[in-house]
Design a protein around this motif. Structure first.
Motif: not given
Length: 388
Positions: A167-179, A187-192, A206-212
């Protein structure tokens, strides 16, 4: 979780007493941190310390968990910092409400016993969550296996289930990571979206990069810096700019801004953030701080600066938000030439080491504590230094 949650156990090569904050109320531990930072800064600053408290719950916009498989059951785990023992985590009060809801929904799907659940569970060892205050979330699933087309079809079903259950989720995305593999379910990012000094900004993160990690404290930090470091008649240099978290809003408080960052992913996100926020006086250069020192000293030329003329800038202020290791000698020498230094620190030990050098040329005129991580010993601080 990747963020360090304690201060180093030495300062200036002297042992620092470790304090257990877990038994304190939030007000008690916040007071303790203020006193700790005041004492630490006392050789350099005796003024009033600005202190910004955090919400006590749901302040983290990102969280990382290992995954444990116990027969037919799968669940999140974390590790005790003292004993290193694992423990099950079904909910994390520090994390955003959206992350907590997603944690429950993801594990409910994985424990269904269906063919889709079995495919997504197999060799899954970690799940990361990155959320926004605007209701977007990216869920990264890390594997010790090859990710097939079958995995992608199952992940699409998980995405559909989460879109219905959250509930109250505007967007959900999934990433699969392997070697050496990264599969995106959209997508691999959110809009804050953040409101800073009564103005609205959007930030691609962007996921896996630095954010506060603490959105409320992040706003406090930016507003504190803009209030105490503003100089509309001159230009700002920012090192370690990430995706433009500081430089985008600070562009309204300086004539021009030049920001540098070594991560290509963060630089690309910063360029989009400049465009999306209609900023015209900010440029980003993909350089490390060490490389920028070489460029500024004219000891080396960089093609990445081909469209930027450093001589056109009238830099009076520099902002640094370095990693825990602090600033290297070359960068320290560079920033000591600026009239105003804005130093945001995540490590008191290296901050004091750097201050021992900067104190020779500059005086601390403002200091602040930003409680990014309540109920831990972690201390985030900000300083404004002016040339003596």
């Amino acid at each position: 979780m990747s963020d360090s949650i304690s201060t180093d156990n030495t300062l200036n090569n002297q042992p620092v007493e470790k304090i257990d904050l877990s038994s304190m109320s939030y007000n008690e531990q916040f007071t303790y941190k203020q006193n700790f930072l005041k004492n630490l800064l006392s050789p350099f600053f005796n003024g009033e310390l600005d202190a910004y408290s955090s919400p006590e719950k749901h302040y983290r916009m990102r969280a990382e968990f290992r995954v444990w498989h116990d027969g037919p059951a799968t669940y999140h785990i974390m590790f005790d910092q003292s004993t290193k023992q694992q423990y099950r985590v079904d909910q994390l009060p520090a994390a955003s409400i959206l992350i907590n809801n997603a944690m429950q929904s993801v594990m409910a799907f994985l424990n269904l016993g269906t063919d889709e659940a079995k495919e997504l569970r197999a060799k899954l060892f970690q799940v990361d969550y990155l959320s926004s205050t605007s209701g977007e979330i990216v869920i990264s699933m890390l594997y010790h296996k090859v990710l097939s087309d079958e995995w992608e079809a199952c992940a699409l079903k998980l995405k559909s289930a989460l879109s219905e259950s959250l509930s109250n989720c505007a967007n959900v995305d999934i990433i699969g990571r392997a070697r050496k593999v990264k599969r995106l379910i959209n997508r691999d990012y959110i809009n804050e979206a953040l409101k800073i000094n009564q103005q609205h900004y959007t930030f691609k993160q962007v996921e896996n990069s630095f954010t506060q990690p603490n959105a409320a404290i992040n706003i406090d930090m930016i507003e504190w810096v803009s209030k105490n470091g503003e100089s509309k008649n001159s230009d700002l240099l920012e090192l370690y700019c990430g995706a433009g978290n500081f430089s985008v809003p600070l562009s309204h408080y300086f004539r021009n801004v030049l920001a540098t960052e070594i991560s290509k992913t963060s630089v690309n996100a910063a360029q989009e953030n400049i465009t999306n926020n209609n900023i015209s006086n900010l440029k980003i250069a993909r350089l490390s701080s060490e490389e920028f020192v070489e460029a500024y000293n004219k000891t080396r030329e960089f093609n990445r600066l081909a469209d930027i003329r450093l001589d056109d800038y009238d830099f009076k202020t520099v902002l640094v938000d370095p990693p825990r290791a602090g600033l290297d000698d070359g960068t320290l020498d560079l920033i000591s030439r600026f009239d105003v230094i804005i130093y945001v620190s995540c490590n008191p030990s290296t901050l004091i080491e750097n201050l021992n050098t900067l104190n020779k040329t500059h005086k601390v005129v403002h200091a602040a504590l930003f409680d990014q991580f309540p109920f831990t010993e972690h201390i985030e601080s900000g300083l404004i230094l002016k040339r003596r």
